[in-house]
Design a protein around this motif. Structure first.
Motif, PDB file in Angstrom:
ATOM      1  N   ALA A   1      88.190  44.594  37.601  1.00 17.87           N
ATOM      2  CA  ALA A   1      87.888  44.903  36.202  1.00 17.87           C
ATOM      3  C   ALA A   1      88.623  46.165  35.759  1.00 17.87           C
ATOM      4  O   ALA A   1      89.166  46.223  34.646  1.00 17.87           O
ATOM      5  N   GLY A   2      88.648  47.182  36.615  1.00 23.64           N
ATOM      6  CA  GLY A   2      89.361  48.405  36.267  1.00 23.64           C
ATOM      7  C   GLY A   2      90.859  48.195  36.144  1.00 23.64           C
ATOM      8  O   GLY A   2      91.507  48.730  35.234  1.00 23.64           O
TER       9      GLY A   2
ATOM     10  N   ARG B   1      76.243  38.648  43.559  1.00 20.88           N
ATOM     11  CA  ARG B   1      76.698  39.816  42.807  1.00 20.88           C
ATOM     12  C   ARG B   1      76.410  41.132  43.524  1.00 20.88           C
ATOM     13  O   ARG B   1      77.029  42.158  43.209  1.00 20.88           O
ATOM     14  N   HIS B   2      75.467  41.127  44.487  1.00 21.37           N
ATOM     15  CA  HIS B   2      75.175  42.356  45.221  1.00 21.37           C
ATOM     16  C   HIS B   2      75.860  42.401  46.583  1.00 21.37           C
ATOM     17  O   HIS B   2      75.696  43.372  47.318  1.00 21.37           O
TER      18      HIS B   2
ATOM     19  N   LEU C   1      84.922  42.855  42.221  1.00 21.49           N
ATOM     20  CA  LEU C   1      84.644  42.768  40.783  1.00 21.49           C
ATOM     21  C   LEU C   1      84.928  44.095  40.095  1.00 21.49           C
ATOM     22  O   LEU C   1      85.569  44.137  39.028  1.00 21.49           O
ATOM     23  N   ASP C   2      84.472  45.195  40.678  1.00 26.09           N
ATOM     24  CA  ASP C   2      84.678  46.510  40.063  1.00 26.09           C
ATOM     25  C   ASP C   2      86.147  46.898  40.069  1.00 26.09           C
ATOM     26  O   ASP C   2      86.667  47.414  39.075  1.00 26.09           O
ATOM     27  N   PHE C   3      86.820  46.641  41.187  1.00 22.84           N
ATOM     28  CA  PHE C   3      88.232  47.011  41.293  1.00 22.84           C
ATOM     29  C   PHE C   3      89.079  46.199  40.315  1.00 22.84           C
ATOM     30  O   PHE C   3      89.894  46.756  39.574  1.00 22.84           O
TER      31      PHE C   3
ATOM     32  N   ARG D   1      81.116  42.755  45.096  1.00 20.42           N
ATOM     33  CA  ARG D   1      80.947  43.861  44.158  1.00 20.42           C
ATOM     34  C   ARG D   1      82.190  44.746  44.138  1.00 20.42           C
ATOM     35  O   ARG D   1      82.649  45.168  43.069  1.00 20.42           O
ATOM     36  N   ALA D   2      82.745  45.020  45.331  1.00 21.68           N
ATOM     37  CA  ALA D   2      83.938  45.865  45.403  1.00 21.68           C
ATOM     38  C   ALA D   2      85.099  45.222  44.658  1.00 21.68           C
ATOM     39  O   ALA D   2      85.832  45.897  43.917  1.00 21.68           O
TER      40      ALA D   2
ATOM     41  N   LEU E   1      86.548  40.377  30.168  1.00 22.21           N
ATOM     42  CA  LEU E   1      87.418  41.525  30.343  1.00 22.21           C
ATOM     43  C   LEU E   1      88.389  41.720  29.185  1.00 22.21           C
ATOM     44  O   LEU E   1      88.826  42.838  28.915  1.00 22.21           O
TER      45      LEU E   1
ATOM     46  N   ARG F   1      81.626  39.302  33.608  1.00 28.29           N
ATOM     47  CA  ARG F   1      81.957  40.057  32.410  1.00 28.29           C
ATOM     48  C   ARG F   1      83.221  39.509  31.752  1.00 28.29           C
ATOM     49  O   ARG F   1      84.113  38.998  32.432  1.00 28.29           O
TER      50      ARG F   1
END
Length: 300
Positions: free
Chosen positions: A280-281, A267-268, A276-278, A273-274, A161, A159
Motif C-alpha cells: 500500500a505504501g 488479515r492478522h 499489505l502495509d508495504f 499484514r507485512a 488504493l 483497501r
C-alpha cells in the motif's frame, strides 16, 4: 456397511466431477491416468455403486457421485477455513505468501514492489499466480489479491488504493491529426474481465475497423506500438512508453478501482499484514501515474 473412505477418495471424485473426465482430474491431483482409473474402480467397488456414467464426451456423475462431490466441496471449505485461521495466528513474517493479480498489473506495478518486499523480508517465499480472472481467496487459491475492480467480493477485506485511469493511445509517430473514424483499432475480447474496454471500442470502431482482438490486457500496448491500431490503455502503461501518445483525456467510463484484498481470517497473519502495509505504501507513491495525472503534452 460400506468401508470408511479416505479424504483422497473424496478429492478424486470431486476432481472427476469438476473436470468431467479422468485425464484432467488426474493432472489436477498430480497423479497419472491409470492411478486415477484404478482408484475410481476401487471406490465404486467398495461402495457397491456407480459414481459416474461413462460417455464418449466424458464422465457424468450419478446421483451418488454428485452427492459425494458435494460432500468433498464442503470438506474442502472446512479445511481451507481451518488453514486460514491457523495462518492468521502466525506472528513471524515468514513462510509462503501466495499473491494473485492480472498480468498487466504485475508487469507495470507489482514486480518491482515484490523485489523490494522480498529484499526486506527474505524469510517470506512469494508464489505469484497471474490470472485475468479472479481467484477464490476463500478456498486459499491465494492469500492476497491485487485487483482492478469496482465491486470487490463481500467475503474479502482490504483497501482501495487508487483509481486506474484509462485513455485512448496511438503511436507517437502517427500523430493525433488523423480522425478516429479513419483509424484501425485493437480491442480486448469480451471474456477478459475488462468487458467495458471491449464495449468502448465496439461503440466507437464497429466490427469492421477492429484489426485485432486480444484476450489479455498485457498485449494491448504491444499491439499499439506495433502499429496495428489504436486502443484504450491504462495510463500507467501508456504514459510510460515513449513510442505512444494519448489521443484522449482519461475516460471516466473506463476507470476502475485498484484494490488490495485478503480474506478476513488472514488479515492478522504477520506475513500478509507485512505485505499489505508495504504494498500500500509503495503503490501510494505511484498513484499520480495510476490515476493518469500526466498532461497530454507531457514530454516522453
Amino acid at each position: 456397511m460400506a468401508p470408511p473412505l479416505a479424504w483422497d477418495d473424496f478429492r478424486l471424485i470431486k476432481a472427476i466431477a469438476d473436470h468431467r473426465g479422468l485425464t484432467s482430474a488426474a493432472e489436477r491431483l498430480g497423479i497419472n491416468h491409470s492411478t486415477a482409473f484404478r482408484r475410481l474402480g476401487q471406490i465404486e467397488a467398495a461402495l457397491g455403486t456407480s459414481l459416474f456414467e461413462r460417455h464418449r464426451t466424458g464422465y457424468a456423475p450419478t446421483p451418488a457421485g454428485e452427492e459425494m462431490a458435494q460432500v468433498a466441496a464442503r470438506m474442502e471449505d472446512d479445511v481451507a477455513a481451518f488453514s486460514r485461521k491457523l495462518d492468521g495466528q502466525v506472528l513471524a513474517v515468514s513462510g509462503e505468501l501466495r499473491i494473485t493479480t492480472a498480468d498487466s498489473l504485475f508487469n507495470e506495478l507489482l514486480a518491482p514492489i515484490l523485489g523490494r518486499f522480498c529484499a526486506r523480508h527474505p524469510e517470506v517465499r512469494v508464489d505469484v499466480v497471474l490470472s485475468n480472472q479472479p481467484l477464490n481467496l476463500s478456498k486459499r487459491d491465494a492469500d492476497v489479491a491485487l485487483r482492478a475492480t469496482d465491486d470487490p467480493p463481500d467475503t474479502l477485506v482490504g483497501r482501495r488504493l487508487a483509481t486506474i485511469a484509462w485513455a485512448l493511445y496511438g503511436r507517437a509517430e502517427d500523430g493525433a491529426e488523423a480522425p478516429l473514424a479513419a483509424r484501425r483499432w485493437v480491442s480486448l475480447a469480451e471474456g477478459t474481465g475488462a468487458a467495458k474496454v471491449a464495449r468502448y471500442v465496439a461503440a466507437r470502431a464497429g466490427p469492421a475497423r477492429i484489426a485485432v482482438r486480444l484476450d489479455t490486457v498485457a498485449g494491448l500496448a504491444e499491439a499499439v506500438e506495433a502499429g496495428i491500431g489504436i486502443a484504450p490503455l491504462a495510463c500507467l502503461t501508456g504514459d510510460r512508453r515513449p513510442g505512444l501518445m494519448r489521443l484522449s483525456a482519461p475516460e471516466p467510463d473506463l476507470a476502475a478501482g485498484l484494490w488490495l484484498l485478503t480474506h478476513a481470517d488472514l488479515r492478522h497473519s504477520a506475513r500478509v499484514r507485512a505485505f499489505l502495509d508495504f504494498a500500500a505504501g509503495e503503490i501510494a507513491r505511484e498513484r499520480h501515474l495510476i490515476e493518469g495525472r500526466e498532461p497530454l503534452s507531457a514530454p516522453r
